[in-house]
Structure formats: structure tokens, C-alpha cells
Write an enzyme that holds these catalytic residues in place. Structure first.
Site, PDB file in Angstrom:
ATOM      1  N   TYR A 148       0.907  -1.107   0.005  1.00 18.49           N
ATOM      2  CA  TYR A 148       0.190  -0.029   0.058  1.00 18.49           C
ATOM      3  C   TYR A 148       0.877   1.181   0.030  1.00 18.49           C
ATOM      4  O   TYR A 148       1.887   1.352   0.534  1.00 18.49           O
ATOM      5  CB  TYR A 148      -0.874  -0.038   1.202  1.00 18.49           C
ATOM      6  CG  TYR A 148      -1.826  -1.217   1.285  1.00 18.49           C
ATOM      7  CD1 TYR A 148      -2.766  -1.443   0.072  1.00 18.49           C
ATOM      8  CD2 TYR A 148      -1.618  -2.300   2.162  1.00 18.49           C
ATOM      9  CE1 TYR A 148      -3.515  -2.865   0.213  1.00 18.49           C
ATOM     10  CE2 TYR A 148      -2.381  -3.534   2.056  1.00 18.49           C
ATOM     11  CZ  TYR A 148      -3.335  -3.495   1.207  1.00 18.49           C
ATOM     12  OH  TYR A 148      -3.879  -4.766   1.045  1.00 18.49           O
ATOM     13  N   THR A 201      -8.105   0.277  17.450  1.00 15.92           N
ATOM     14  CA  THR A 201      -8.513   0.518  18.773  1.00 15.92           C
ATOM     15  C   THR A 201      -9.577   1.669  18.987  1.00 15.92           C
ATOM     16  O   THR A 201      -9.865   2.113  20.026  1.00 15.92           O
ATOM     17  CB  THR A 201      -7.574   0.338  20.218  1.00 15.92           C
ATOM     18  OG1 THR A 201      -6.874   1.175  20.027  1.00 15.92           O
ATOM     19  CG2 THR A 201      -7.265  -1.117  19.999  1.00 15.92           C
TER      20      THR A 201
END
Ligand code: NAG
Ligand code: NAG
Ligand code: NAG
Ligand code: NAG
Ligand code: NAG
Length: 349
Positions: free
Chosen positions: A154, A226
Site C-alpha cells: 500500500y 482500537t
């Protein structure tokens, strides 16, 4: 973008309030609601491979093929920002000062580039601990996370974040000790320049590898970011030893605020961690070759505590909030044995 109120009212809403997300579950916008705040954040509620999780030493699977990780030791330049939710370091990647590579370990065979460092903590003055991952249900005072993206596949962090095998995150548990680890101390000092939301500080000579404990042992599992959107693209690596911070320095992190300027009623960033998510059958693999000693007594079915690097502060057992599950005497389990000179450098680990 989805409008929150659309979930509750069928009438068209003209002025749609954009709720900010927060780690505070007492507020609307807290972790239980993240999945409802934004159409791209549904994983936060519906995802089944979410983070953080509890690391249960009894359920680790030794994987002999997990190699050591190699983290470049270079100095990087970075920008440290108070996002209103978290203190977040964004590492620059320029030809003159490339960011560091992370190779080996569970990220294999890909190469990852460090992009972001976050710090999680609780309300220290109220005795609240703020690590995101827990070890045998024991939560630690804080946690530093190094997030890297897969640079083989990426172009950058934002693309990788939503893509398969996109991210690798190294979690370092922070415990209370007599001295703050040098690089964490530098971030602690820098955090005093970003008290309010939106404030930024340049960090010119950060050596991220020094944030890692001196161990090659880790536990790894497949999980998520998270924070919203909680994308399930993260290979987590939980290092099997803490680094240390003094009580005084931990308190400094607690001064960070959520608001853009000083208000008469200060709104502190704490708590700055996401509550535990369930493992849902995911494997917790480790490169720790846990030995089961012949000498184990019947009352001590597993030696894993002894082998694991996490041995909590003795003060914790006095406060009796760790409640070890197993029939091991607390005195055998909780001891600090790994305080190293904080300025000791190392090449790789
Ligand atoms: C570990 O690696 C060896 C050699 O590359 C391979 O033969 C073996 O199948 C691997 N084991 C697992 C559990 O992947
Ligand atoms: C990271 O890996 C890339 C690609 O191999 C390399 O060009 C770069 O110099 C490495 N960065 C560092 C800091 O070693
Ligand atoms: C990341 O890469 C994508 C695809 O190359 C590009 O469209 C996007 O603008 C980049 N984002 C950033 C923040 O550089
Ligand atoms: C940080 O560095 C950038 C360029 O490197 C500069 O434009 C900016 O003013 C600096 N910010 C501070 C707060 O020093
Ligand atoms: C700690 O908690 C356990 C379980 O609640 C209790 O049995 C034990 O007496 C407590 N120990 C101390 C030292 O308070």
C-alpha cells in the site's frame, strides 16, 4: 455520512449534529456507540475480530515459525498532536529522514513502515489503569502503541488501514518503575506542549525503537484498530515485557485535555483506552517457548507466569485488584525482575 438521529427518528433531520467520538463510555459517543456515529465505523459494533483483547497466558499457542522482529534503530522526525481523544505521534517519511521499517515476526513476509504512535492511559490520580490490552485480566497503567503500514502493498497508512494485511501494531505495556524509559520521557515532556485539542508539537529526534522493551518475545493475534473505524486489518504484537514510567510522569499525561482551550471546568482526556473486546476464538500465537518444568507442583499447573515477562508491581497485590485466577501464591507471581538501565541502547531485538 450517516446521521445518528436517523436511527431514532424517521422524520428528515435538517441539522444533523456530528457527535465526536470519545473513549468515555459514560458519554454518548463513547465506545459502545462508535459503530452508530458514522457509516464507515460499523465494524466498531459489528466486528468480531476487534481489539484490544485480554491475553490469557493459559491459551497461548507456541508457534515455532514466528521469527524475531527487526525494528530499525533510526532517528525520525515526527509531529505530536492532541487529537482531542488521544495523544498521537505521526512519523514523517521524507527522503532525508525516512521512517523506520519493521520486518520479520508475524508481519512476514511483508515490510511495514512506522506511521503512528499512540499512548493510552487512565486517570492515574484515581488509581485507574489505562493499558488497552490486559494480561490475565490485569490492566497496566499505560500502553504505547506503534502502528505501521504494509509498504509492500500500500501507498500509505490511510489506504492500508482499510485493506487486507494493511497494518502491524506493536503494543508495549507501561508499568510504574523508578525511572521513565528515555524515549517515553521525551514524549512525556513533549506532551506538555499539546495540552489542548488541536495543538501540535514537532519532535525532531525520536528513536522509536527505544520505546520497545529489551525482549524478542511477543504474543500476536489478528485484530483491529482500537479507535474508530475499528478496521480489522491489524496484526497485533504484544511485547512480553513492560517499559517503565514514574508515577510523576504518568500524572503528566493526565493533564491532557479534550477541549480546544482552557475552560473553567477542565475536560480531561482520560480515560484514553478502549474497553476489552472478546477474542471470539481467535488464536493467540507466541514465540515464547513456554517450558513446563518437571518440578511443577500439582497446585501449580502451569509455569507460564514464571516464564512470562509480565510480573506486576508488588504494590498491586497489596491493593488486591489483580485477583490472580490460578492457585499460584501471589509472591511467586508478582515481582519486578526486568528493570534495565533506561539509557541502554540496543540495535535490534
Ligand atoms: C514451519 O516452517 C517449516 C519450515 O519452513 C515448515 O516445514 C513447517 O510446515 C512450518 N510449520 C508451521 C506450523 O507452519
Ligand atoms: C526501509 O526499507 C526501504 C525499502 O527497502 C529502504 O529503501 C529504506 O532505506 C529502509 N529504511 C531504513 C530507515 O532503513
Ligand atoms: C494515500 O494513497 C492514495 C492512493 O495512492 C492517495 O489517493 C491518497 O491521497 C494518499 N493519502 C495520503 C494521506 O497521502
Ligand atoms: C514544525 O515544523 C514545521 C516544518 O517542519 C514548521 O512549519 C512548523 O512551524 C513547526 N511547528 C512548530 C510548533 O515548531
Ligand atoms: C484479595 O481478594 C480475595 C478475593 O476477593 C480475598 O479472598 C483475599 O482475602 C484478599 N486479599 C487481601 C490481602 O486483601
Amino acid at each position: 455520512m450517516k446521521c445518528l438521529f436517523a436511527l431514532f427518528f424517521t422524520a428528515p433531520i435538517v441539522n444533523c449534529v456530528q457527535y465526536p467520538w470519545t473513549f468515555d463510555n459514560d458519554l454518548f459517543g463513547g465506545p459502545d456507540f462508535w459503530g452508530l456515529l458514522h457509516g464507515d465505523w460499523r465494524m466498531c459494533t459489528s466486528g468480531q475480530m476487534q481489539s484490544p483483547v485480554n491475553i490469557d497466558p493459559a491459551h497461548l499457542l507456541f508457534d515455532p515459525n514466528l521469527t524475531n522482529m527487526v525494528v530499525d534503530n533510526n532517528v525520525v522526525e515526527a509531529v505530536f498532536e492532541n487529537t482531542g481523544q488521544l495523544p498521537m505521534v505521526t512519523v514523517k517519511d521524507t527522503p532525508a529522514r525516512p521512517t523506520i521499517n519493521i520486518t520479520g515476526g508475524p508481519g512476514m513476509p511483508y515490510r511495514y513502515k512506522l506511521h503512528q504512535i499512540t499512548v493510552h492511559f487512565g486517570r492515574a490520580d484515581e488509581g485507574e489503569k489505562g493499558s488497552e490490552h490486559t494480561v490475565d485480566r490485569v490492566r497496566f497503567p499505560a500502553e504505547v502503541q506503534l502502528l505501521a503500514y504494509n509498504s509492500d502493498l500500500y501507498a500509505n497508512f490511510s489506504v492500508a488501514m482499510t485493506s487486507p494485511r494493511g497494518l502491524l501494531a506493536i503494543a508495549v505495556i507501561v508499568d510504574i518503575g523508578p525511572q521513565t524509559s528515555v524515549e517515553l520521557r521525551r514524549l512525556t515532556v513533549a506532551s506538555q506542549s499539546i495540552i489542548y485539542k488541536g495543538m501540535k508539537a514537532n519532535v525532531s529526534h525520536l528513536q522509536p525503537a527505544l520505546l520497545l522493551p529489551r525482549t524478542s518475545q511477543y504474543v500476536t493475534y489478528e485484530g483491529s484498530l482500537t479507535y474508530p473505524g475499528c478496521h480489522e486489518t491489524v496484526t497485533w504484537v504484544i511485547m512480553n515485557n513492560p517499559i517503565y514510567i514514574t508515577k510523576e510522569d504518568l500524572q503528566i499525561w493526565n493533564e491532557l485535555q479534550k477541549t480546544e482551550s482552557k475552560s473553567s471546568e477542565p475536560s480531561f482526556m482520560t480515560p484514553a483506552y478502549r474497553p476489552l473486546r472478546s477474542l471470539n476464538g481467535r488464536l493467540l500465537r507466541t514465540n515464547i517457548n513456554v517450558g513446563y518444568r518437571e518440578s511443577s507442583s500439582a497446585s501449580c499447573p502451569s509455569n507460564i507466569y514464571v516464564e512470562m515477562g509480565y510480573r506486576a508491581n508488588p504494590a498491586r497485590t497489596k491493593r488486591n485488584d489483580s485477583l490472580p485466577k490460578r492457585t499460584i501464591r501471589a509472591s511467586e507471581v508478582f515481582e519486578i525482575d526486568d528493570i534495565r538501565p533506561v539509557n541502554e541502547a540496543y540495535d535490534s531485538f
